[in-house]
Design a protein around this motif. Structure first.
Motif, PDB file in Angstrom:
ATOM      1  N   PRO A  48      -7.860  10.342  -5.748  1.00 51.97           N
ATOM      2  CA  PRO A  48      -7.028   9.379  -5.027  1.00 51.97           C
ATOM      3  C   PRO A  48      -7.825   8.140  -4.636  1.00 51.97           C
ATOM      4  O   PRO A  48      -9.035   8.200  -4.476  1.00 51.97           O
ATOM      5  CB  PRO A  48      -6.585  10.150  -3.788  1.00 51.97           C
ATOM      6  CG  PRO A  48      -7.617  11.198  -3.610  1.00 51.97           C
ATOM      7  CD  PRO A  48      -8.133  11.538  -4.987  1.00 51.97           C
ATOM      8  N   SER A  49      -7.123   7.025  -4.520  1.00 50.45           N
ATOM      9  CA  SER A  49      -7.786   5.796  -4.099  1.00 50.45           C
ATOM     10  C   SER A  49      -8.153   5.868  -2.623  1.00 50.45           C
ATOM     11  O   SER A  49      -7.733   6.766  -1.905  1.00 50.45           O
ATOM     12  CB  SER A  49      -6.856   4.597  -4.315  1.00 50.45           C
ATOM     13  OG  SER A  49      -5.867   4.591  -3.314  1.00 50.45           O
ATOM     14  N   ALA A  71      -7.046   3.937  -0.327  1.00 49.26           N
ATOM     15  CA  ALA A  71      -5.825   3.763   0.466  1.00 49.26           C
ATOM     16  C   ALA A  71      -5.072   5.075   0.591  1.00 49.26           C
ATOM     17  O   ALA A  71      -4.631   5.440   1.682  1.00 49.26           O
ATOM     18  CB  ALA A  71      -4.937   2.696  -0.161  1.00 49.26           C
ATOM     19  N   ALA A  72      -4.922   5.786  -0.502  1.00 46.24           N
ATOM     20  CA  ALA A  72      -4.200   7.056  -0.464  1.00 46.24           C
ATOM     21  C   ALA A  72      -4.916   8.051   0.441  1.00 46.24           C
ATOM     22  O   ALA A  72      -4.285   8.753   1.230  1.00 46.24           O
ATOM     23  CB  ALA A  72      -4.048   7.625  -1.871  1.00 46.24           C
ATOM     24  N   TRP A  93      -4.330   7.032   4.094  1.00 48.42           N
ATOM     25  CA  TRP A  93      -2.983   7.350   4.559  1.00 48.42           C
ATOM     26  C   TRP A  93      -2.819   8.843   4.793  1.00 48.42           C
ATOM     27  O   TRP A  93      -2.211   9.267   5.768  1.00 48.42           O
ATOM     28  CB  TRP A  93      -1.916   6.842   3.591  1.00 48.42           C
ATOM     29  CG  TRP A  93      -1.621   5.398   3.788  1.00 48.42           C
ATOM     30  CD1 TRP A  93      -1.835   4.387   2.913  1.00 48.42           C
ATOM     31  CD2 TRP A  93      -1.075   4.780   4.968  1.00 48.42           C
ATOM     32  NE1 TRP A  93      -1.464   3.184   3.472  1.00 48.42           N
ATOM     33  CE2 TRP A  93      -0.992   3.400   4.727  1.00 48.42           C
ATOM     34  CE3 TRP A  93      -0.652   5.266   6.197  1.00 48.42           C
ATOM     35  CZ2 TRP A  93      -0.496   2.498   5.660  1.00 48.42           C
ATOM     36  CZ3 TRP A  93      -0.160   4.366   7.133  1.00 48.42           C
ATOM     37  CH2 TRP A  93      -0.083   3.007   6.857  1.00 48.42           C
ATOM     38  N   ARG A  94      -3.352   9.657   3.883  1.00 45.29           N
ATOM     39  CA  ARG A  94      -3.251  11.105   4.070  1.00 45.29           C
ATOM     40  C   ARG A  94      -3.986  11.533   5.351  1.00 45.29           C
ATOM     41  O   ARG A  94      -3.486  12.343   6.121  1.00 45.29           O
ATOM     42  CB  ARG A  94      -3.788  11.848   2.848  1.00 45.29           C
ATOM     43  CG  ARG A  94      -2.766  11.930   1.732  1.00 45.29           C
ATOM     44  CD  ARG A  94      -3.170  12.947   0.684  1.00 45.29           C
ATOM     45  NE  ARG A  94      -4.293  12.513  -0.120  1.00 45.29           N
ATOM     46  CZ  ARG A  94      -4.211  11.716  -1.175  1.00 45.29           C
ATOM     47  NH1 ARG A  94      -3.043  11.252  -1.553  1.00 45.29           N
ATOM     48  NH2 ARG A  94      -5.278  11.377  -1.855  1.00 45.29           N
ATOM     49  N   ARG A 154       1.658   1.855  -3.587  1.00 43.33           N
ATOM     50  CA  ARG A 154       0.471   2.329  -4.306  1.00 43.33           C
ATOM     51  C   ARG A 154       0.273   3.828  -4.084  1.00 43.33           C
ATOM     52  O   ARG A 154       0.010   4.578  -5.014  1.00 43.33           O
ATOM     53  CB  ARG A 154      -0.773   1.561  -3.879  1.00 43.33           C
ATOM     54  CG  ARG A 154      -1.998   1.950  -4.678  1.00 43.33           C
ATOM     55  CD  ARG A 154      -3.151   1.000  -4.408  1.00 43.33           C
ATOM     56  NE  ARG A 154      -4.270   1.320  -5.243  1.00 43.33           N
ATOM     57  CZ  ARG A 154      -4.448   0.905  -6.491  1.00 43.33           C
ATOM     58  NH1 ARG A 154      -3.554   0.118  -7.042  1.00 43.33           N
ATOM     59  NH2 ARG A 154      -5.500   1.264  -7.183  1.00 43.33           N
ATOM     60  N   VAL A 155       0.413   4.267  -2.841  1.00 44.25           N
ATOM     61  CA  VAL A 155       0.280   5.692  -2.527  1.00 44.25           C
ATOM     62  C   VAL A 155       1.362   6.483  -3.272  1.00 44.25           C
ATOM     63  O   VAL A 155       1.089   7.559  -3.810  1.00 44.25           O
ATOM     64  CB  VAL A 155       0.357   5.931  -1.005  1.00 44.25           C
ATOM     65  CG1 VAL A 155       0.447   7.407  -0.680  1.00 44.25           C
ATOM     66  CG2 VAL A 155      -0.855   5.314  -0.322  1.00 44.25           C
ATOM     67  N   GLU A 197       0.434   6.694  -6.952  1.00 45.11           N
ATOM     68  CA  GLU A 197      -0.691   7.619  -7.106  1.00 45.11           C
ATOM     69  C   GLU A 197      -0.222   9.061  -7.001  1.00 45.11           C
ATOM     70  O   GLU A 197      -0.636   9.924  -7.781  1.00 45.11           O
ATOM     71  CB  GLU A 197      -1.772   7.338  -6.067  1.00 45.11           C
ATOM     72  CG  GLU A 197      -2.537   6.077  -6.342  1.00 45.11           C
ATOM     73  CD  GLU A 197      -3.534   5.735  -5.241  1.00 45.11           C
ATOM     74  OE1 GLU A 197      -3.428   6.298  -4.132  1.00 45.11           O
ATOM     75  OE2 GLU A 197      -4.405   4.905  -5.504  1.00 45.11           O
ATOM     76  N   ALA A 198       0.635   9.324  -6.032  1.00 46.18           N
ATOM     77  CA  ALA A 198       1.158  10.686  -5.863  1.00 46.18           C
ATOM     78  C   ALA A 198       1.973  11.098  -7.077  1.00 46.18           C
ATOM     79  O   ALA A 198       1.883  12.237  -7.549  1.00 46.18           O
ATOM     80  CB  ALA A 198       1.999  10.769  -4.598  1.00 46.18           C
ATOM     81  N   PRO A 225       0.811  -1.227   0.000  1.00 47.34           N
ATOM     82  CA  PRO A 225       0.000   0.000   0.000  1.00 47.34           C
ATOM     83  C   PRO A 225       0.841   1.273   0.000  1.00 47.34           C
ATOM     84  O   PRO A 225       0.415   2.287  -0.540  1.00 47.34           O
ATOM     85  CB  PRO A 225      -0.838  -0.112   1.275  1.00 47.34           C
ATOM     86  CG  PRO A 225      -0.195  -1.149   2.109  1.00 47.34           C
ATOM     87  CD  PRO A 225       0.577  -2.043   1.199  1.00 47.34           C
ATOM     88  N   CYS A 229      -1.593  -0.637   7.607  1.00 51.22           N
ATOM     89  CA  CYS A 229      -0.882  -1.144   6.433  1.00 51.22           C
ATOM     90  C   CYS A 229      -1.306  -2.582   6.132  1.00 51.22           C
ATOM     91  O   CYS A 229      -1.551  -2.933   4.988  1.00 51.22           O
ATOM     92  CB  CYS A 229       0.626  -1.081   6.688  1.00 51.22           C
ATOM     93  SG  CYS A 229       1.640  -1.636   5.310  1.00 51.22           S
TER      94      CYS A 229
END
Length: 115
Positions: free
Chosen positions: A71-72, A74-75, A78-79, A39-40, A43-44, A36, A107
């Motif tokens: 963003p997904s 997950a992103a 996390w943010r 992935r973030v 994406e970023a 993950p 995670c």
């Protein structure tokens, strides 16, 4: 006032020589399908390059099945987590070990959900 070229002392040269240096051909491979954090990061990267290199952003979105332009989950999680942690650090009862514990579990959950 004159500026002189200064040479490093022997101690400074020794200290500089002991710093680890990355191998020139060392590659890092991100696996957004299983990691993950990767992935973030992808994406970023796609979001950051979208305005100047839209073809690259679109290719990354297709290859890794990213949400185009948004963003997904997950992103976003996390943010939100990192923002909450930043705010908690300003408080008096912040516990780094507790936040690390939650981050590790988050995670694991996101990885299991393949987000």
């Amino acid at each position: 006032m004159k500026h002189h070229h200064t040479r490093h002392s022997a101690a400074e040269r020794h200290a500089l020589s002991t710093l680890p240096r990355p191998a020139a051909s060392q590659h890092v491979v991100l696996d957004p399908a299983r990691d993950p954090f990767a992935r973030v990061a992808v994406e970023a990267y796609a979001e950051a390059c979208a305005s100047e290199q839209p073809w690259l952003a679109e290719a990354l979105q297709r290859q890794y099945q990213l949400a185009g332009g948004t963003p997904s989950s997950a992103a976003a999680l996390w943010r939100t987590f990192h923002e909450a942690q930043r705010q908690a650090r300003d408080g008096e009862s912040y516990d780094e070990a507790a936040w690390t514990h939650v981050a590790l579990h988050l995670c694991g959950v996101l990885g299991a959900m393949n987000l």
